[in-house]
Structures are given as structure tokens and as C-alpha cells.
Scaffold this active site. Structure first.
Site, PDB file in Angstrom:
ATOM      1  CB  CYS A 111      63.762  34.298  24.446  1.00  0.00           C
ATOM      2  SG  CYS A 111      64.510  32.587  25.134  1.00  0.00           S
ATOM      3  CG  HIS A 213      61.948  34.897  28.708  1.00  0.00           C
ATOM      4  ND1 HIS A 213      60.821  34.930  27.610  1.00  0.00           N
ATOM      5  CD2 HIS A 213      62.832  34.165  28.535  1.00  0.00           C
ATOM      6  CE1 HIS A 213      61.259  34.000  26.779  1.00  0.00           C
ATOM      7  NE2 HIS A 213      62.347  33.478  27.418  1.00  0.00           N
ATOM      8  CD  GLU A 215      58.646  37.775  27.888  1.00  0.00           C
ATOM      9  OE1 GLU A 215      58.687  36.640  27.461  1.00  0.00           O
ATOM     10  OE2 GLU A 215      59.799  38.373  27.844  1.00  0.00           O
TER      11      GLU A 215
END
Length: 240
Positions: A111, A213, A215
């Protein structure tokens, strides 16, 4: 293997004064490293001249999400719809990227990470997609929690991202800035259906970035964990 994660700063009002501008890293990002037996090393926001020693302590760098990148870094004044910026983090991460390339250490941006990588190599950003993007854009600041995917991206065959994501992965989205002019030496390897850039890479420098994202939803989406695992494998190869 040790991978450094550049920290964010707590910009929120907090009751304990000791937490003002405290350095932190998202737990789910740390968790994916630990699950894969990679030692996470959190790099606090420090003087840019300290980047050399910090990068020297790790095998690679991950630059996660966070506040908007300061537009002065690519020669622009702030747009009226720009969000919060934090120059100390900008300056430190610019130095970390420069040192990582100098020391031949791979870099993976998430990001904000893809954005500051692009800026560090001479690219520019859309400061606000909703007011600056030339055509109608899909919603890139999703309302549901980012643990859920929200839109598709189109991935370039043979790219680093294609290995784990395939041709049309379903990803999450939590941003209002994006890569505009792509830095020299980088190629675009994924776009959303509206044309917004979702991934860039420079394999010669071992520098990669994605706009979504991974994660935040890797634990429920195998291809997102595989994106990290492919990066770990690349780091191991470089280290060897």
C-alpha cells in the site's frame, strides 16, 4: 532469516502520553513472518543516516501501509484532499530504500509501501484518486473490513505477483492515493479494472510493491500468504 519492517507512528490521541507518536507495526504482518519462521525486526522511525546500519542488520525490508506520502518528495504542493502525512517516516523510509538497493537487500512494499518505493525512484502519485484520476474509478477505500476482498485486479503473466495470485485475484483495498507516473526501471504488473496501478516491480533490484493489503487477510486466503512466502524464498535465494 531476518526481515526488517519499517514502523508507523501512532498519530491518534491517546490517554497515556507515552504512546504519542509511538512506533508500531501491525500484528498480522508480524504474525505471517513468525508463522513462516522468519525473524521480524521492527525498524523504528529514526534519523535517515541510521538506515545504513539498520538495513545491514537484516536480510530484506518490508514497507507496510500508513499515512499519505508527502507530495514535496515528488515536487508537488499538497492537494486539498490529501490525508495525514508524516515527514520523519517519509525521510527515513526513503533512506531505507536507498540503502537496501545499495546493500543488495530485497524490498517489498505494501500500500503506502508501493507508493513510497515509486517516489524514491523518481515516480509520482495521485494524491487523491476520487478528484485527480482521469476516468471514473471504482471504490478503492472499501467500507467492509480489509480482512475481506472487495475488487479484482489483472496481473501481468510471468511477473513476481503472478506466481501466487494468478491472472485475476480478488483483493482488498484501503487507499485513496496510487502510483501515477511510474518510476524509471519499474514495470506495472497489475491493475484494477479501472486502470489504477496495483503492483509494480523491478526484478533487477529485487524491489516489489502491491497496492492491496495481503497482511490483513493472508490467514484466510492461501494465495495472500503465498505472496509473502514467494518473497521469503527470493530473500533466501539472494542471501545464499
Amino acid at each position: 532469516m531476518k526481515i526488517g519492517i519499517t514502523a508507523d507512528a501512532n498519530m491518534q490521541q491517546t490517554a497515556p502520553s507515552r504512546l504519542k507518536l509511538a512506533d508500531y507495526v501491525q500484528k498480522r504482518l508480524v504474525d505471517v513472518l513468525v508463522k513462516n519462521d522468519v525473524v521480524p525486526m521492527i525498524l523504528p522511525i529514526a534519523k535517515p543516516e541510521m538506515a545504513k546500519e539498520m538495513v545491514g542488520m537484516v536480510d530484506a525490508i518490508i514497507i507496510p501501509g500508513g499515512p499519505d506520502v508527502s507530495p514535496h518528495l515528488y515536487g508537488e504542493d499538497p492537494h486539498q484532499h490529501i490525508g495525514v502525512t508524516y515527514v520523519p517516516r517519509d525521510d527515513f523510509e526513503m533512506a531505507v530504500i536507498e540503502e537496501s538497493v545499495r546493500q543488495n537487500k530485497p524490498v517489498f512494499g505494501i500500500c503506502r509501501g508501493i507508493q513510497i518505493i515509486n517516489v524514491a525512484f523518481g515516480g509520482t502519485l495521485y494524491q487523491d484518486l476520487s478528484s485527480q484520476y482521469e476516468q471514473e474509478a471504482i471504490r478503492h477505500e472499501q467500507v467492509p473490513d480489509s480482512a475481506f476482498p472487495t475488487h479484482f485486479v489483472n496481473v501481468e503473466e510471468g511477473s513476481f505477483v503472478a506466481k501466487s495470485q494468478g491472472a485475476h485475484p480478488f483483493v482488498n483495498s484501503k487507499h485513496h492515493q496510487a502510483v501515477k507516473k511510474v518510476a524509471d526501471g519499474f514495470k506495472v504488473t497489475a491493475r484494477a479494472n479501472d486502470g489504477v496501478i496495483e503492483a509494480i516491480e523491478n526484478p533487477d533490484l529485487a524491489v516489489y510493491g502491491v497496492q492491496w493489503h495481503p497482511e490483513t487477510f493472508w490467514s484466510d486466503h492461501e494465495n495472500q500468504e503465498k505472496l509473502f512466502q514467494d518473497f521469503f524464498a527470493l530473500v533466501a535465494e539472494k542471501k545464499a
